[in-house]
Design a protein around this motif. Structure first.
Motif, PDB file in Angstrom:
ATOM      1  N   THR A  25      46.178 -74.926 -60.996  1.00  0.00           N
ATOM      2  CA  THR A  25      47.606 -75.113 -61.229  1.00  0.00           C
ATOM      3  C   THR A  25      47.949 -76.594 -61.295  1.00  0.00           C
ATOM      4  OG1 THR A  25      48.138 -73.026 -60.140  1.00  0.00           O
ATOM      5  CG2 THR A  25      49.920 -74.632 -60.321  1.00  0.00           C
ATOM      6  N   HIS A  26      47.391 -77.374 -60.386  1.00  0.00           N
ATOM      7  CA  HIS A  26      47.602 -78.825 -60.354  1.00  0.00           C
ATOM      8  C   HIS A  26      47.204 -79.450 -61.693  1.00  0.00           C
ATOM      9  CE1 HIS A  26      47.495 -82.908 -58.722  1.00  0.00           C
ATOM     10  NE2 HIS A  26      46.273 -83.027 -59.205  1.00  0.00           N
ATOM     11  N   ALA A  27      46.017 -79.136 -62.166  1.00  0.00           N
ATOM     12  CA  ALA A  27      45.525 -79.694 -63.429  1.00  0.00           C
ATOM     13  C   ALA A  27      46.378 -79.237 -64.602  1.00  0.00           C
ATOM     14  CB  ALA A  27      44.066 -79.282 -63.642  1.00  0.00           C
ATOM     15  N   THR A  28      46.724 -77.973 -64.634  1.00  0.00           N
ATOM     16  CA  THR A  28      47.516 -77.427 -65.726  1.00  0.00           C
ATOM     17  C   THR A  28      48.887 -78.086 -65.801  1.00  0.00           C
ATOM     18  OG1 THR A  28      46.367 -75.308 -65.566  1.00  0.00           O
ATOM     19  CG2 THR A  28      48.505 -75.305 -66.676  1.00  0.00           C
ATOM     20  N   LEU A  29      49.543 -78.236 -64.666  1.00  0.00           N
ATOM     21  CA  LEU A  29      50.865 -78.862 -64.651  1.00  0.00           C
ATOM     22  C   LEU A  29      50.801 -80.316 -65.106  1.00  0.00           C
ATOM     23  CD1 LEU A  29      52.381 -77.367 -61.376  1.00  0.00           C
ATOM     24  CD2 LEU A  29      53.010 -76.821 -63.744  1.00  0.00           C
ATOM     25  N   LEU A  30      49.786 -81.039 -64.651  1.00  0.00           N
ATOM     26  CA  LEU A  30      49.648 -82.437 -65.065  1.00  0.00           C
ATOM     27  C   LEU A  30      49.422 -82.549 -66.570  1.00  0.00           C
ATOM     28  CD1 LEU A  30      47.480 -83.946 -62.184  1.00  0.00           C
ATOM     29  CD2 LEU A  30      49.921 -84.294 -62.605  1.00  0.00           C
ATOM     30  N   LEU A  31      48.525 -81.736 -67.101  1.00  0.00           N
ATOM     31  CA  LEU A  31      48.219 -81.800 -68.532  1.00  0.00           C
ATOM     32  C   LEU A  31      49.419 -81.418 -69.392  1.00  0.00           C
ATOM     33  CD1 LEU A  31      44.619 -80.333 -68.458  1.00  0.00           C
ATOM     34  CD2 LEU A  31      45.259 -82.688 -69.066  1.00  0.00           C
ATOM     35  N   THR A  32      50.140 -80.379 -69.014  1.00  0.00           N
ATOM     36  CA  THR A  32      51.297 -79.960 -69.797  1.00  0.00           C
ATOM     37  C   THR A  32      52.436 -80.966 -69.708  1.00  0.00           C
ATOM     38  OG1 THR A  32      52.111 -78.557 -67.998  1.00  0.00           O
ATOM     39  CG2 THR A  32      50.799 -77.493 -69.716  1.00  0.00           C
ATOM     40  N   ASP A  33      52.413 -81.809 -68.673  1.00  0.00           N
ATOM     41  CA  ASP A  33      53.437 -82.848 -68.536  1.00  0.00           C
ATOM     42  C   ASP A  33      53.041 -84.138 -69.248  1.00  0.00           C
ATOM     43  OD1 ASP A  33      56.023 -83.505 -67.497  1.00  0.00           O
ATOM     44  OD2 ASP A  33      55.033 -84.827 -66.054  1.00  0.00           O
ATOM     45  N   GLY A  34      51.876 -84.140 -69.888  1.00  0.00           N
ATOM     46  CA  GLY A  34      51.474 -85.294 -70.675  1.00  0.00           C
ATOM     47  C   GLY A  34      50.615 -86.316 -69.962  1.00  0.00           C
ATOM     48  N   PRO A  36      47.417 -88.168 -69.107  1.00  0.00           N
ATOM     49  CA  PRO A  36      46.179 -88.284 -69.887  1.00  0.00           C
ATOM     50  C   PRO A  36      45.016 -87.493 -69.273  1.00  0.00           C
ATOM     51  CG  PRO A  36      47.202 -90.429 -69.623  1.00  0.00           C
ATOM     52  CD  PRO A  36      47.961 -89.467 -68.741  1.00  0.00           C
ATOM     53  N   VAL A  37      44.219 -86.908 -70.141  1.00  0.00           N
ATOM     54  CA  VAL A  37      43.089 -86.087 -69.713  1.00  0.00           C
ATOM     55  C   VAL A  37      42.161 -86.875 -68.795  1.00  0.00           C
ATOM     56  CG1 VAL A  37      41.044 -84.824 -70.494  1.00  0.00           C
ATOM     57  CG2 VAL A  37      43.190 -84.609 -71.730  1.00  0.00           C
ATOM     58  N   LYS A  38      41.947 -88.141 -69.087  1.00  0.00           N
ATOM     59  CA  LYS A  38      41.055 -88.976 -68.266  1.00  0.00           C
ATOM     60  C   LYS A  38      41.563 -89.056 -66.829  1.00  0.00           C
ATOM     61  CE  LYS A  38      37.837 -92.053 -67.450  1.00  0.00           C
ATOM     62  NZ  LYS A  38      36.594 -91.548 -66.924  1.00  0.00           N
ATOM     63  N   VAL A  39      42.860 -89.193 -66.660  1.00  0.00           N
ATOM     64  CA  VAL A  39      43.449 -89.272 -65.314  1.00  0.00           C
ATOM     65  C   VAL A  39      43.272 -87.944 -64.585  1.00  0.00           C
ATOM     66  CG1 VAL A  39      45.609 -89.599 -64.029  1.00  0.00           C
ATOM     67  CG2 VAL A  39      45.091 -91.052 -66.006  1.00  0.00           C
ATOM     68  N   VAL A  40      43.553 -86.836 -65.275  1.00  0.00           N
ATOM     69  CA  VAL A  40      43.397 -85.515 -64.661  1.00  0.00           C
ATOM     70  C   VAL A  40      41.932 -85.283 -64.301  1.00  0.00           C
ATOM     71  CG1 VAL A  40      43.659 -83.018 -64.999  1.00  0.00           C
ATOM     72  CG2 VAL A  40      45.401 -84.595 -65.880  1.00  0.00           C
ATOM     73  N   SER A  41      41.043 -85.671 -65.185  1.00  0.00           N
ATOM     74  CA  SER A  41      39.605 -85.530 -64.944  1.00  0.00           C
ATOM     75  C   SER A  41      39.181 -86.257 -63.682  1.00  0.00           C
ATOM     76  CB  SER A  41      38.828 -86.057 -66.151  1.00  0.00           C
ATOM     77  OG  SER A  41      37.456 -85.966 -65.944  1.00  0.00           O
ATOM     78  N   GLU A  42      39.683 -87.474 -63.505  1.00  0.00           N
ATOM     79  CA  GLU A  42      39.351 -88.252 -62.312  1.00  0.00           C
ATOM     80  C   GLU A  42      39.903 -87.589 -61.055  1.00  0.00           C
ATOM     81  OE1 GLU A  42      40.937 -92.080 -63.289  1.00  0.00           O
ATOM     82  OE2 GLU A  42      39.244 -92.572 -64.609  1.00  0.00           O
ATOM     83  N   ARG A  43      41.115 -87.058 -61.133  1.00  0.00           N
ATOM     84  CA  ARG A  43      41.716 -86.395 -59.966  1.00  0.00           C
ATOM     85  C   ARG A  43      40.930 -85.146 -59.568  1.00  0.00           C
ATOM     86  NH1 ARG A  43      46.658 -87.937 -58.211  1.00  0.00           N
ATOM     87  NH2 ARG A  43      47.084 -85.852 -57.399  1.00  0.00           N
ATOM     88  N   LEU A  44      40.378 -84.462 -60.569  1.00  0.00           N
ATOM     89  CA  LEU A  44      39.605 -83.247 -60.287  1.00  0.00           C
ATOM     90  C   LEU A  44      38.179 -83.553 -59.852  1.00  0.00           C
ATOM     91  CD1 LEU A  44      40.742 -80.997 -63.271  1.00  0.00           C
ATOM     92  CD2 LEU A  44      41.525 -80.903 -60.898  1.00  0.00           C
ATOM     93  N   GLY A  45      37.743 -84.791 -60.082  1.00  0.00           N
ATOM     94  CA  GLY A  45      36.378 -85.158 -59.714  1.00  0.00           C
ATOM     95  C   GLY A  45      35.351 -84.737 -60.735  1.00  0.00           C
ATOM     96  N   HIS A  46      35.792 -84.474 -61.967  1.00  0.00           N
ATOM     97  CA  HIS A  46      34.841 -84.127 -63.020  1.00  0.00           C
ATOM     98  C   HIS A  46      34.016 -85.356 -63.389  1.00  0.00           C
ATOM     99  CE1 HIS A  46      37.477 -80.521 -64.492  1.00  0.00           C
ATOM    100  NE2 HIS A  46      36.767 -80.227 -63.426  1.00  0.00           N
ATOM    101  N   ALA A  47      32.788 -85.124 -63.785  1.00  0.00           N
ATOM    102  CA  ALA A  47      31.889 -86.223 -64.153  1.00  0.00           C
ATOM    103  C   ALA A  47      32.395 -86.967 -65.385  1.00  0.00           C
ATOM    104  CB  ALA A  47      30.478 -85.691 -64.405  1.00  0.00           C
ATOM    105  N   ASN A  48      33.077 -86.257 -66.279  1.00  0.00           N
ATOM    106  CA  ASN A  48      33.658 -86.896 -67.456  1.00  0.00           C
ATOM    107  C   ASN A  48      34.805 -86.039 -67.988  1.00  0.00           C
ATOM    108  OD1 ASN A  48      32.525 -84.951 -69.417  1.00  0.00           O
ATOM    109  ND2 ASN A  48      30.577 -85.869 -68.817  1.00  0.00           N
ATOM    110  N   ALA A  49      35.596 -86.640 -68.872  1.00  0.00           N
ATOM    111  CA  ALA A  49      36.774 -85.952 -69.401  1.00  0.00           C
ATOM    112  C   ALA A  49      36.412 -84.773 -70.297  1.00  0.00           C
ATOM    113  CB  ALA A  49      37.660 -86.942 -70.150  1.00  0.00           C
ATOM    114  N   THR A  50      35.203 -84.753 -70.824  1.00  0.00           N
ATOM    115  CA  THR A  50      34.775 -83.639 -71.672  1.00  0.00           C
ATOM    116  C   THR A  50      34.798 -82.329 -70.898  1.00  0.00           C
ATOM    117  OG1 THR A  50      33.381 -85.134 -72.942  1.00  0.00           O
ATOM    118  CG2 THR A  50      32.917 -82.789 -73.156  1.00  0.00           C
TER     119      THR A  50
END
Length: 77
Positions: A25-34, A36-50
């Motif tokens: 839900t956190h990721a979805t709300l951030l992405l739908t609010d615009g 950047p994917v890179k920022v959301v990726s970092e918050r989630l701890g993903h290795a990369n934005a892909t």
């Protein structure tokens, strides 16, 4: 105690909300609010934005059309 609340007679069952559901839900709300994917990726701890794009591509279905419209506007400039 939460289990007892879910099974009390005459009460509506409480939904089960997992930690992963809150993360999604956190990721979805951030992405739908615009955000950047890179920022959301970092918050989630993903290795990369892909990884983030692959998991959440359904959240931004109009992204391709929006990019094409923005590019066309730049060309008309």
């Amino acid at each position: 105690m939460l289990t007892r609340a879910r099974t009390s007679p005459g009460e509506e069952a409480l939904p089960v909300i997992r930690l992963h559901d809150l993360r999604d839900t956190h990721a979805t709300l951030l992405l739908t609010d615009g955000v950047p994917v890179k920022v959301v990726s970092e918050r989630l701890g993903h290795a990369n934005a892909t990884i983030t794009l692959t998991v959440y591509q359904h959240v931004l279905p109009g992204m391709g059309h929006e990019a094409a419209d923005r590019f066309a506007a730049l060309l008309d400039g």
